[in-house]
Design a protein around this motif. Structure first.
Motif, PDB file in Angstrom:
ATOM      1  N   LYS A 204       0.847  -1.194   0.000  1.00 54.25           N
ATOM      2  CA  LYS A 204       0.000   0.000   0.000  1.00 54.25           C
ATOM      3  C   LYS A 204       0.879   1.241   0.000  1.00 54.25           C
ATOM      4  CE  LYS A 204      -3.959   1.952   2.507  1.00 54.25           C
ATOM      5  NZ  LYS A 204      -4.818   2.021   1.336  1.00 54.25           N
TER       6      LYS A 204
ATOM      7  N   GLU B 163       0.900   5.869   0.333  1.00 51.79           N
ATOM      8  CA  GLU B 163       0.166   7.097   0.637  1.00 51.79           C
ATOM      9  C   GLU B 163      -0.372   7.733  -0.646  1.00 51.79           C
ATOM     10  OE1 GLU B 163       2.301   9.622   3.825  1.00 51.79           O
ATOM     11  OE2 GLU B 163       3.854   8.313   2.967  1.00 51.79           O
TER      12      GLU B 163
ATOM     13  N   ALA C  41      -3.720   3.114  -3.026  1.00 54.94           N
ATOM     14  CA  ALA C  41      -3.143   4.307  -2.397  1.00 54.94           C
ATOM     15  C   ALA C  41      -4.203   5.102  -1.660  1.00 54.94           C
ATOM     16  CB  ALA C  41      -2.479   5.185  -3.453  1.00 54.94           C
ATOM     17  N   ASP C  42      -3.763   5.853  -0.674  1.00 59.45           N
ATOM     18  CA  ASP C  42      -4.694   6.714   0.062  1.00 59.45           C
ATOM     19  C   ASP C  42      -5.150   7.895  -0.799  1.00 59.45           C
ATOM     20  OD1 ASP C  42      -4.388   5.147   2.384  1.00 59.45           O
ATOM     21  OD2 ASP C  42      -2.610   6.289   2.988  1.00 59.45           O
ATOM     22  N   TYR C  43      -4.265   8.357  -1.688  1.00 57.00           N
ATOM     23  CA  TYR C  43      -4.566   9.537  -2.509  1.00 57.00           C
ATOM     24  C   TYR C  43      -3.996   9.290  -3.898  1.00 57.00           C
ATOM     25  CZ  TYR C  43      -5.160  14.538  -3.581  1.00 57.00           C
ATOM     26  OH  TYR C  43      -5.552  15.741  -4.117  1.00 57.00           O
TER      27      TYR C  43
ATOM     28  N   ASP D 185      -8.551  10.923  -6.884  1.00 55.53           N
ATOM     29  CA  ASP D 185      -8.732  12.099  -6.012  1.00 55.53           C
ATOM     30  C   ASP D 185      -8.459  13.411  -6.722  1.00 55.53           C
ATOM     31  OD1 ASP D 185      -9.217  10.817  -3.279  1.00 55.53           O
ATOM     32  OD2 ASP D 185      -7.412   9.776  -3.952  1.00 55.53           O
TER      33      ASP D 185
END
Length: 218
Positions: free
Chosen positions: A147, A149, A181-183, A210
């Motif tokens: 994973k 960021e 990814a988070d973003y 995003d």
């Protein structure tokens, strides 16, 4: 929803020490505008998750030339002499995985899987320190999800909401990275309005994106 922003705005949250996924294969199909923006911002101590370390001064290779990468998780670094040199000097931590395993580890993170069972790497240095699982008498390595960021991905065409269609090498890892990814920042070669891409032609849906930037834009 219009997610189009400037390149500067898109990378504003990326700071020193960030973990970043970059799509593409050997630099082809990579988000070159976003990569150049990271070079200009000069963020340091990055951990990159990518298919490879690019080639000298091309693709992710730009970040190695500028000595911005602390660690790379990929399948090969040989085509980029700069990353090979930095590994030999001890300034770059390299974590290598078989290409198929790498792809599945990213996908596992994006789709909520606990890991990947594979025979790739059994009996080699790859298996050191890793859990082995026996299924129906067959032994496998357990590779855990990867994973990040941030994910920086490229598509030949995308709409203002983030729906996109890949072409060629741009398809390499991008769909899985967008989910892992988070973003996720999408760089598009051609920007169109919502509804201009036929639903059946969409490879990654807007819910995973995003921010959207235009190739060559500011």
């Amino acid at each position: 929803m219009n997610k189009v922003i400037t390149v500067e705005q898109a990378i504003e949250k990326i700071n020193d020490g960030a973990t970043i996924m970059i799509s593409g294969f050997g630099g082809n199909g990579a988000p070159h505008t976003l990569i150049e923006a990271l070079v200009e911002k000069n963020v340091r101590d990055l951990t990159l998750i990518c298919n490879d370390s690019g080639t000298l001064n091309f693709g992710a290779g730009r970040l190695f030339t500028n000595k911005q990468v602390k660690k790379v998780i990929c399948s090969i670094i040989g085509p980029n002499p700069e990353s090979v040199k930095q590994q030999a000097e001890g300034t770059l931590d390299v974590e290598l995985y078989p290409q198929g395993s790498l792809a599945e580890m990213i996908r596992a993170a994006g789709y909520g899987l606990g890991g990947v069972l594979t025979k790739a790497g059994l009996g080699t240095l790859v298996e050191e320190g890793k859990q082995k699982v026996t299924v129906k008498g067959e032994e496998y390595l357990l590779e855990t999800p990867l994973k990040a960021e941030f994910a920086l991905i490229y598509a030949s065409i995308g709409d203002v909401a983030g729906n996109c269609r890949y072409y060629g090498s741009a398809h390499a890892h991008a769909p899985s990275m967008a989910a892992a990814a988070d973003y996720t920042i999408l760089e598009v070669g051609e920007l169109v309005e919502l509804g201009e891409i036929e639903p059946q032609d969409i490879h990654t849906q807007q819910v995973l994106i995003d921010a959207v930037v235009v190739k060559g834009g500011k």
